[in-house]
Design an enzyme around this catalytic site. Sequence first.
Site, short mmCIF file in Angstrom:
data_model
loop_
_atom_site.label_atom_id
_atom_site.label_comp_id
_atom_site.label_asym_id
_atom_site.label_seq_id
_atom_site.Cartn_x
_atom_site.Cartn_y
_atom_site.Cartn_z
CE1 TYR A 1 -3.17 2.84 0.49
CE2 TYR A 1 -2.63 2.93 2.88
CZ TYR A 1 -3.17 3.54 1.66
OH TYR A 1 -3.86 4.65 2.12
CB CYS A 2 0.84 4.16 0.16
SG CYS A 2 1.51 5.97 0.14
CG LEU A 3 7.05 5.06 0.94
CD1 LEU A 3 6.98 5.96 -0.15
CD2 LEU A 3 7.11 5.93 2.29
N GLY B 1 4.06 -0.08 -1.43
CA GLY B 1 4.02 -0.74 -2.72
C GLY B 1 5.16 -0.53 -3.52
CG LEU C 1 -3.45 -2.18 -2.24
CD1 LEU C 1 -4.12 -2.62 -0.93
CD2 LEU C 1 -4.56 -2.56 -3.31
#
Length: 583
Positions: free
Chosen positions: A314-316, A318, A342
Amino acid sequence: MSHDHSNAGDPLDGIAETLNRMMSAATGQMTGGLSPVTLIQSMSDWALHLATAPGRQMQLGARAAHNALRLGSYIASSANADREPAIQPLPQDHRFGDPAWKEPPFDLISQGFLLTQQWWHAATTGIGGVSRHHEAVVSFVARQLLDMLAPSNFIATNPVLQQRIAETDGRCLIEGTQLFVEDLLRLAQGQPEAGVEAYQAGKEVAVTPGKVVFRNELIELIQYSPTTEKVRAEPILIVPAWIMKYYILDLSPRDSLVRWLVDQGYTVFMISWHNPDAADRNLDMEDYRLKGPMAALDAVTAITGAQKVHCAGYCLGGTLLSIAAATMARDGDDRIASLTLLASQTDFTEPGEIGLFIDDSQLNLLDGIMWNSGYLGTARMGGAFQMLRSNDLIWSRILTTYLMGERPLVTDLVAWNADGTRMPYAMHSQYLRQLFLENDLAGGHYRVGAHTISLSALRAPMFVVGTEHDHIAPWRSVYKIHMLTGAQITFALASSGHNTGIVSEPGHPRRRYRIATRPEDGAALDVEEWADSAQPRDGSWWLAWKDWLDGHSGEPVDPPPMGAPDRGYAPIENAPGRYVMER
């Protein structure tokens, strides 16, 4: 006999570097982390090019005259109850939605403001010769000033606020002042925002049952207890961003992605990041890769005995997971069954409005701040994100809380958002410079060890999620992964924003998404073509992801044990563990 000292280190180098860093740190403290050099360069670039563009000046003058005529026509039609407004606010602007704003003279005040706002947008964009970055900075500064001066922020020009004062006989102003003093004291004492204490990790949020089965100096790995008799053979390892606590994905039981996945018959593991302090200043991206997803992957395979693992970031998290996956592909490590990203960027050529705070001058200032403290603090990061949406996150809150005397409702997501973490100096500097500024990962220049890595080596099927109103990882930027790898990609575009678009539990009202799959080695559509052709669906993208995971998983098996003491992964303590409690 002469001696060449050209290669000898100048004894003043260290002193000069220290003085430079001290100056940058002091400047950053005074300006809130914004580089005055960037602002001066941007304003000069814009002003000089506008001054030498007589055609553009003529256009802006004509637009100002046209706006004045529109407002005059609106005034002239005041006797007509069905008159059309001179200008409509932007869809996301709700400041003037109350019917009171349609009554004179407040209708003229709001219409005049909106026309002025439109004119300044035209004046700060589309000027030939101005660099894209400088244009974005100037437009941002103009928007900040206009948001600050909006008529909704002042008693004399806000009819809704005037009604509130009349209804309460002025008590709302007294109560608002009390709330302001309370928040000021909380800030001075380093206490969290009022109301967030109602959502404590391990009590109201982050309550999915599980065990911490591994811990090193950077992560705790949580294994969640099964709720089904059988589980899929491939476990799921989730790598959250370390800019915030992991439990965005394990909020209250009703909207916990972790609990939902466990109930679907998956063995779920979650990384919980350590909240770094000054002693961790030298942790870099390679430390985060090795001690984060790689250490966690070793633990997951040892505990479950699985040959393949579904990995989600998720975010960073990912972005880091993409780096780890590309390194594994380079080195012949094929343990990844599938890769889910994500709201995660891998190409930073269009990073969105967060790019306003990233250029050489800005990073030099941040380097000085982080060099002085050893980390970037949560207040500075949170302030930057708030400025990107100052209308919603700053001024509307000041209006509601301190003038109307109403404390906004604190939800589990709001409480999580106030529970930030720090970023160590070495990692954050490297991340911003190599990924955001130089775009090394997408350009094929990012090095892990002695060699570069390439996202083109990724062959595991991918499920990628972008969100429509994401100001942190814009979905068009997230979509660029299609251009970097030939892997099969199922791309889902969810409604809402960076956080609420991901926390999208089934049954949540007004959720929708679009989805389409690009086959392995298939041609990637242009982003707008994809948006026009992708299949629209109502509801939560979680359901589509579950079906996709099922299709890339083996037959159900008996749940694995909680931890593996004989392999060095004995359960340490109950979830959510120790690191999530660090302040």
